[in-house]
Design a protein around this motif. Structure first.
Motif, PDB file in Angstrom:
ATOM      1  N   ARG A  63       1.730  13.643   8.825  1.00 26.70           N
ATOM      2  CA  ARG A  63       1.066  12.490   8.233  1.00 26.70           C
ATOM      3  C   ARG A  63       1.848  12.052   6.995  1.00 26.70           C
ATOM      4  NH1 ARG A  63      -3.853  11.705   4.951  1.00 26.70           N
ATOM      5  NH2 ARG A  63      -4.598   9.641   5.532  1.00 26.70           N
ATOM      6  N   LEU A  64       2.111  10.736   6.873  1.00 28.46           N
ATOM      7  CA  LEU A  64       2.913  10.206   5.776  1.00 28.46           C
ATOM      8  C   LEU A  64       2.119   9.134   5.020  1.00 28.46           C
ATOM      9  CD1 LEU A  64       6.295   9.891   7.731  1.00 28.46           C
ATOM     10  CD2 LEU A  64       5.633  11.699   6.123  1.00 28.46           C
ATOM     11  N   PRO A  65       1.176   9.553   4.173  1.00 30.49           N
ATOM     12  CA  PRO A  65       0.368   8.593   3.426  1.00 30.49           C
ATOM     13  C   PRO A  65       1.124   7.994   2.240  1.00 30.49           C
ATOM     14  CG  PRO A  65      -0.338  10.822   2.926  1.00 30.49           C
ATOM     15  CD  PRO A  65       0.740  10.929   3.961  1.00 30.49           C
ATOM     16  N   VAL A  66       0.923   6.701   2.068  1.00 28.77           N
ATOM     17  CA  VAL A  66       1.605   5.929   1.029  1.00 28.77           C
ATOM     18  C   VAL A  66       0.541   5.194   0.219  1.00 28.77           C
ATOM     19  CG1 VAL A  66       3.229   4.029   0.627  1.00 28.77           C
ATOM     20  CG2 VAL A  66       3.593   5.588   2.550  1.00 28.77           C
ATOM     21  N   CYS A  67       0.644   5.241  -1.097  1.00 23.04           N
ATOM     22  CA  CYS A  67      -0.307   4.536  -1.952  1.00 23.04           C
ATOM     23  C   CYS A  67      -0.232   3.035  -1.677  1.00 23.04           C
ATOM     24  CB  CYS A  67       0.000   4.805  -3.425  1.00 23.04           C
ATOM     25  SG  CYS A  67      -1.042   3.850  -4.548  1.00 23.04           S
ATOM     26  N   VAL A  68      -1.352   2.458  -1.271  1.00 26.87           N
ATOM     27  CA  VAL A  68      -1.379   1.049  -0.893  1.00 26.87           C
ATOM     28  C   VAL A  68      -1.065   0.135  -2.073  1.00 26.87           C
ATOM     29  CG1 VAL A  68      -3.893   0.829  -1.175  1.00 26.87           C
ATOM     30  CG2 VAL A  68      -2.675  -0.729   0.358  1.00 26.87           C
ATOM     31  N   SER A  69      -1.592   0.429  -3.245  1.00 27.81           N
ATOM     32  CA  SER A  69      -1.334  -0.431  -4.411  1.00 27.81           C
ATOM     33  C   SER A  69       0.128  -0.392  -4.822  1.00 27.81           C
ATOM     34  CB  SER A  69      -2.220  -0.018  -5.586  1.00 27.81           C
ATOM     35  OG  SER A  69      -3.569  -0.237  -5.283  1.00 27.81           O
ATOM     36  N   ALA A  70       0.698   0.804  -4.863  1.00 24.05           N
ATOM     37  CA  ALA A  70       2.117   0.930  -5.231  1.00 24.05           C
ATOM     38  C   ALA A  70       3.001   0.236  -4.202  1.00 24.05           C
ATOM     39  CB  ALA A  70       2.494   2.400  -5.359  1.00 24.05           C
ATOM     40  N   ALA A  71       2.629   0.347  -2.930  1.00 27.81           N
ATOM     41  CA  ALA A  71       3.418  -0.282  -1.873  1.00 27.81           C
ATOM     42  C   ALA A  71       3.341  -1.804  -1.964  1.00 27.81           C
ATOM     43  CB  ALA A  71       2.942   0.206  -0.506  1.00 27.81           C
ATOM     44  N   LEU A  72       2.145  -2.333  -2.053  1.00 29.04           N
ATOM     45  CA  LEU A  72       1.989  -3.793  -2.141  1.00 29.04           C
ATOM     46  C   LEU A  72       2.704  -4.348  -3.370  1.00 29.04           C
ATOM     47  CD1 LEU A  72      -1.739  -4.179  -1.080  1.00 29.04           C
ATOM     48  CD2 LEU A  72       0.257  -5.060   0.152  1.00 29.04           C
ATOM     49  N   ASN A  73       2.640  -3.628  -4.477  1.00 29.37           N
ATOM     50  CA  ASN A  73       3.310  -4.051  -5.708  1.00 29.37           C
ATOM     51  C   ASN A  73       4.828  -4.100  -5.547  1.00 29.37           C
ATOM     52  OD1 ASN A  73       3.272  -4.783  -8.502  1.00 29.37           O
ATOM     53  ND2 ASN A  73       3.930  -2.703  -8.979  1.00 29.37           N
ATOM     54  N   ARG A  74       5.344  -3.353  -4.564  1.00 30.99           N
ATOM     55  CA  ARG A  74       6.788  -3.296  -4.332  1.00 30.99           C
ATOM     56  C   ARG A  74       7.197  -4.012  -3.037  1.00 30.99           C
ATOM     57  NH1 ARG A  74       4.930   0.745  -7.325  1.00 30.99           N
ATOM     58  NH2 ARG A  74       6.246   1.621  -8.955  1.00 30.99           N
ATOM     59  N   GLY A  75       6.295  -4.829  -2.518  1.00 30.30           N
ATOM     60  CA  GLY A  75       6.633  -5.661  -1.367  1.00 30.30           C
ATOM     61  C   GLY A  75       6.572  -4.961  -0.022  1.00 30.30           C
ATOM     62  N   ILE A  76       5.790  -3.893   0.078  1.00 27.80           N
ATOM     63  CA  ILE A  76       5.665  -3.151   1.337  1.00 27.80           C
ATOM     64  C   ILE A  76       4.220  -3.269   1.798  1.00 27.80           C
ATOM     65  CG2 ILE A  76       5.869  -0.885   2.438  1.00 27.80           C
ATOM     66  CD1 ILE A  76       7.885  -0.257   0.069  1.00 27.80           C
ATOM     67  N   THR A  77       4.023  -3.669   3.048  1.00 30.18           N
ATOM     68  CA  THR A  77       2.676  -3.868   3.550  1.00 30.18           C
ATOM     69  C   THR A  77       2.578  -3.572   5.036  1.00 30.18           C
ATOM     70  OG1 THR A  77       0.800  -5.400   3.642  1.00 30.18           O
ATOM     71  CG2 THR A  77       2.982  -6.332   4.029  1.00 30.18           C
ATOM     72  N   ASP A  78       1.385  -3.206   5.454  1.00 29.43           N
ATOM     73  CA  ASP A  78       1.101  -3.076   6.884  1.00 29.43           C
ATOM     74  C   ASP A  78       0.509  -4.403   7.362  1.00 29.43           C
ATOM     75  OD1 ASP A  78      -1.455  -3.045   5.812  1.00 29.43           O
ATOM     76  OD2 ASP A  78      -1.937  -1.033   6.512  1.00 29.43           O
ATOM     77  N   GLN A  79       0.215  -4.495   8.646  1.00 33.23           N
ATOM     78  CA  GLN A  79      -0.285  -5.743   9.216  1.00 33.23           C
ATOM     79  C   GLN A  79      -1.636  -6.151   8.623  1.00 33.23           C
ATOM     80  OE1 GLN A  79       1.536  -7.723  11.248  1.00 33.23           O
ATOM     81  NE2 GLN A  79      -0.078  -9.227  11.022  1.00 33.23           N
ATOM     82  N   ASP A  80      -2.549  -5.190   8.466  1.00 34.07           N
ATOM     83  CA  ASP A  80      -3.876  -5.508   7.929  1.00 34.07           C
ATOM     84  C   ASP A  80      -3.791  -6.108   6.527  1.00 34.07           C
ATOM     85  OD1 ASP A  80      -5.089  -4.610  10.237  1.00 34.07           O
ATOM     86  OD2 ASP A  80      -5.570  -2.635   9.410  1.00 34.07           O
ATOM     87  N   ASN A  81      -2.993  -5.503   5.676  1.00 28.97           N
ATOM     88  CA  ASN A  81      -2.864  -6.012   4.302  1.00 28.97           C
ATOM     89  C   ASN A  81      -2.069  -7.308   4.257  1.00 28.97           C
ATOM     90  OD1 ASN A  81      -4.132  -4.242   2.167  1.00 28.97           O
ATOM     91  ND2 ASN A  81      -3.156  -2.729   3.479  1.00 28.97           N
ATOM     92  N   ALA A  82      -1.136  -7.487   5.166  1.00 23.71           N
ATOM     93  CA  ALA A  82      -0.401  -8.752   5.230  1.00 23.71           C
ATOM     94  C   ALA A  82      -1.377  -9.899   5.509  1.00 23.71           C
ATOM     95  CB  ALA A  82       0.687  -8.691   6.296  1.00 23.71           C
ATOM     96  N   ILE A  83      -2.286  -9.679   6.450  1.00 28.69           N
ATOM     97  CA  ILE A  83      -3.291 -10.699   6.761  1.00 28.69           C
ATOM     98  C   ILE A  83      -4.231 -10.893   5.576  1.00 28.69           C
ATOM     99  CG2 ILE A  83      -5.283 -11.211   8.234  1.00 28.69           C
ATOM    100  CD1 ILE A  83      -3.696  -9.720  10.495  1.00 28.69           C
ATOM    101  N   ARG A  84      -4.734  -9.793   5.032  1.00 30.03           N
ATOM    102  CA  ARG A  84      -5.690  -9.854   3.916  1.00 30.03           C
ATOM    103  C   ARG A  84      -5.118 -10.599   2.713  1.00 30.03           C
ATOM    104  NH1 ARG A  84      -6.500  -4.609   3.185  1.00 30.03           N
ATOM    105  NH2 ARG A  84      -8.117  -4.593   4.763  1.00 30.03           N
TER     106      ARG A  84
END
Length: 122
Positions: free
Chosen positions: A68-89
């Motif tokens: 399992r490779l969990p990534v902090c969502v806030s840190a990722a979004l702040n650095r331009g990394i997103t999954d499909q759900d957050n891209a839509i949101r």
């Protein structure tokens, strides 16, 4: 003894490779461990990072562990990394989260710290 590998270093840092080496050794020994990517280490989850063929790819090496490779969502979004759900949101045009990585909240980190016997930060 369970170990949490808390990743905070950029993938371009040699420290990030040492963390991978520890994870590989723990997996080989069947020792319980988990990992959490936070701060600049979230860049390892960017599927759009390109490297020449003659360089090892840290993203691919983590993926090979089949953990399992969990990534902090806030840190990722702040650095331009997103999954499909957050891209839509967040009305972004595309996602770029590398396969096998998953965006999670900091509650996951708190739980991992609580359930681990030791935390090693890289």
């Amino acid at each position: 003894m369970s170990t949490l590998i808390l990743m905070t270093s950029s993938p371009s840092s040699i420290i990030a490779w040492h963390a991978l080496g520890l994870a590989q050794a723990l997996k080989k020994e069947d020792a319980p461990f988990s990992v959490f990517f936070y701060q600049d280490s979230v860049y390892v989850a960017n599927a759009l990072t390109w490297l020449p063929d003659d360089q090892r790819n840290l993203t691919h090496e983590w993926q090979k562990l089949n953990i399992r490779l969990p990534v902090c969502v806030s840190a990722a979004l702040n650095r331009g990394i997103t999954d499909q759900d957050n891209a839509i949101r967040h009305q972004l045009t595309q996602s770029n989260l590398a396969e096998s990585f998953e965006l999670v909240g900091l509650g996951e980190l708190a739980g991992a710290i609580e359930s681990s016997d030791r935390v090693i930060q890289f």
